[in-house]
Design a protein around this motif. Structure first.
Motif, short mmCIF file in Angstrom:
data_model
loop_
_atom_site.label_atom_id
_atom_site.label_comp_id
_atom_site.label_asym_id
_atom_site.label_seq_id
_atom_site.Cartn_x
_atom_site.Cartn_y
_atom_site.Cartn_z
N GLU A 142 6.17 118.95 101.96
CA GLU A 142 6.32 120.25 102.60
C GLU A 142 5.11 120.45 103.53
OE1 GLU A 142 8.35 123.02 103.01
OE2 GLU A 142 6.61 123.71 104.15
N HIS A 177 20.03 126.16 103.08
CA HIS A 177 20.84 125.54 102.01
C HIS A 177 21.66 126.50 101.15
CE1 HIS A 177 18.60 122.11 103.21
NE2 HIS A 177 17.49 122.46 102.61
N PRO A 230 25.03 116.41 105.68
CA PRO A 230 25.79 115.96 104.51
C PRO A 230 24.82 115.38 103.48
CG PRO A 230 26.79 115.18 106.55
CD PRO A 230 25.44 115.74 106.92
N ASN A 290 22.75 113.40 100.92
CA ASN A 290 22.55 111.96 100.68
C ASN A 290 22.28 111.75 99.21
OD1 ASN A 290 22.63 110.94 103.42
ND2 ASN A 290 20.82 112.21 103.69
N GLY A 322 16.28 113.24 104.34
CA GLY A 322 16.20 114.09 103.16
C GLY A 322 16.12 113.34 101.85
N1 SAH Z 1 9.84 119.90 102.98
C1 SAH Z 1 10.43 120.21 104.20
C2 SAH Z 1 10.72 119.02 105.09
C3 SAH Z 1 11.23 117.74 104.48
S1 SAH Z 1 12.88 117.58 103.98
C4 SAH Z 1 11.69 121.01 104.00
O1 SAH Z 1 12.16 121.11 102.88
O2 SAH Z 1 12.17 121.57 104.98
C5 SAH Z 1 13.91 117.52 105.44
C6 SAH Z 1 15.30 118.14 105.19
O3 SAH Z 1 16.14 117.31 104.37
C7 SAH Z 1 15.21 119.47 104.47
O4 SAH Z 1 16.09 120.41 105.04
C8 SAH Z 1 15.66 119.10 103.08
O5 SAH Z 1 16.09 120.21 102.35
C9 SAH Z 1 16.74 118.11 103.35
N2 SAH Z 1 17.09 117.26 102.19
C10 SAH Z 1 16.34 117.00 101.11
N3 SAH Z 1 17.00 116.16 100.27
C11 SAH Z 1 18.20 115.91 100.84
C12 SAH Z 1 19.30 115.10 100.45
N4 SAH Z 1 19.30 114.40 99.34
N5 SAH Z 1 20.35 115.05 101.29
C13 SAH Z 1 20.35 115.73 102.45
N6 SAH Z 1 19.33 116.51 102.86
C14 SAH Z 1 18.26 116.60 102.06
#
Ligand code: SAH
Ligand code: SF4
Length: 363
Positions: A164, A219, A292, A294, A338
């Motif tokens: 983050e 989300h 979508p 992951n 993500g």
């Molecule tokens: N910590 C920051 C930035 C990194 S995550 C944040 O949360 O915004 C980048 C993006 O990917 C974020 O929107 C996060 O919620 C999303 N994300 C996290 N895990 C994921 C997954 N398994 N599949 C799809 N998106 C995901």
């Protein structure tokens, strides 16, 4: 020994002053390090030999090492960057027709523990230093062959890798300063994006200290669901988050916030959720980016069906909100969004003596 990659332009100038050197020397060194990708003082040819010798005694230019570099069939390239103590973070380069985007990590692990995020599930190890954050750009530039001349292979940076960014505020802001600095990477504020799960006070600070484009990980359309999916919502609920987005826009380089929305089958992806979302954001100029989900080992969630994602997006679009669906890139090298995993030894769970194994994947 001072690692000069830990200093942004202002701190480097201050450091040079402490050494009894003029500000323009700091600019020269900044250009050598960041524009030319030079780590060896002897190669900084327009700097007097005596100063080079002095620098060698007091400073180093030490980027973090690249442990692996994988190229996908679609051109996506994933770097695993060593950050010491058996930890590694991921940096992903995504080439597109009109831009080259580097996705950068800011922490080894993440303490915020969002329900669907593999980084969060690994726990938190530590904040990355400025050198480790900007070092990702430094290494990617070098690997991509962008260090000679002014060719902008990396035109955009998104802080959407592991961690983050706003929970590592000072180092993130110093790294942002270097990205924007004309003597370093010279990127436009509009082309540098910080993604946050919604740390409201830090969003206000970013607006004052270094306003760049902002993406907010939404989300969920209501507090009950968001409390579950993004636990930081319990501290900064949606009403406060929406107000912070509006305040941010007063100084943002773009006139919209990008809302990221990970599509989880049966959890947050119904028509009713989309309509509730429209009501939530009705006062906030925004775009939506649907991601979508992951999947990763051990996760209870499933990815929404493509048709469901399409329909959900259509409801937003019909209400006049620009909505895109993130393409899955770099599948063949596990470089999807993500799900960045890297390799994190979680100090918060050390009692079990468990080393979190390397789990990688990304959309
Ligand atoms: N910590 C920051 C930035 C990194 S995550 C944040 O949360 O915004 C980048 C993006 O990917 C974020 O929107 C996060 O919620 C999303 N994300 C996290 N895990 C994921 C997954 N398994 N599949 C799809 N998106 C995901
Ligand atoms: Fe941390 Fe972002 Fe993952 Fe949440 S989604 S756990 S804030 S990296």
């Amino acid at each position: 020994m001072q690692n000069l990659l830990d200093l942004d332009g202002e701190s480097l100038t201050a450091w040079f002053a402490e050494q009894g050197e003029k500000p323009f020397r700091a600019k020269q060194v900044l250009r050598w390090m960041h524009r030319s990708g030079v780590a060896d003082f002897d190669a900084m040819t327009d700097i007097a030999k005596s100063l080079r010798e002095k620098l060698k005694l007091r400073a180093i230019v030490a980027p973090p090492a690249v442990v692996s570099d994988k190229l996908s069939d679609d051109g996506t390239r994933k770097f695993l960057i060593d950050v010491g103590n058996h930890n590694a973070v991921e940096t992903v380069f995504i080439p597109e027709d009109d831009r080259g985007t580097l996705c950068v990590s800011t922490q080894a692990g993440c303490a915020l523990d969002c329900a669907f995020c593999s980084t969060g599930k690994q726990g938190f190890n530590r904040n990355l230093t400025v050198a480790e954050i900007i070092g990702q750009l430094w290494q990617a530039n070098k690997a991509l062959g962008a260090v000679h001349g002014d060719e902008r292979i990396i035109s955009n940076v998104v802080m959407m890798g592991m961690g983050e960014p706003l929970a590592n505020f000072d180092n993130t802001v110093s790294a942002l300063h270097l990205m924007l600095d004309d003597h370093a990477y010279g990127l436009s504020r509009r082309r540098v994006t910080v993604s946050t799960s919604g740390l409201v006070p830090a969003m206000d600070r970013l607006r004052e200290e270094c306003p760049v484009a902002l993406a907010v990980s939404l989300h969920a359309p209501n507090d009950t669901l968001r409390d579950e999916l993004v636990p930081i919502n319990q501290k900064y609920p949606l009403k406060e988050l929406m107000a912070a987005c509006l305040r941010y826009l007063e100084k943002a380089p773009r006139d919209f916030i990008t809302f990221e929305y990970t599509m989880l089958d049966g959890i947050n992806d119904t028509d009713a959720h989309a309509r509730e979302l429209l009501a939530l954001v009705r006062h906030v100029p925004c775009k939506f980016n649907l991601i979508p989900f992951n999947p990763f080992p051990g996760s209870p969630f499933r990815r929404s069906q493509a048709e469901r994602v399409r329909r959900f997006g259509e409801i937003l679009i019909q209400a006049g909100i620009v909505t895109t669906t993130r393409k899955t890139r770099g599948d063949d090298i596990d470089a999807a969004c993500g799900q960045l995993a890297g390799q994190v030894q979680d100090k918060t769970r050390r009692t079990s003596g468990r080393v979190i194994p390397l789990v990688e994947s990304r959309s």
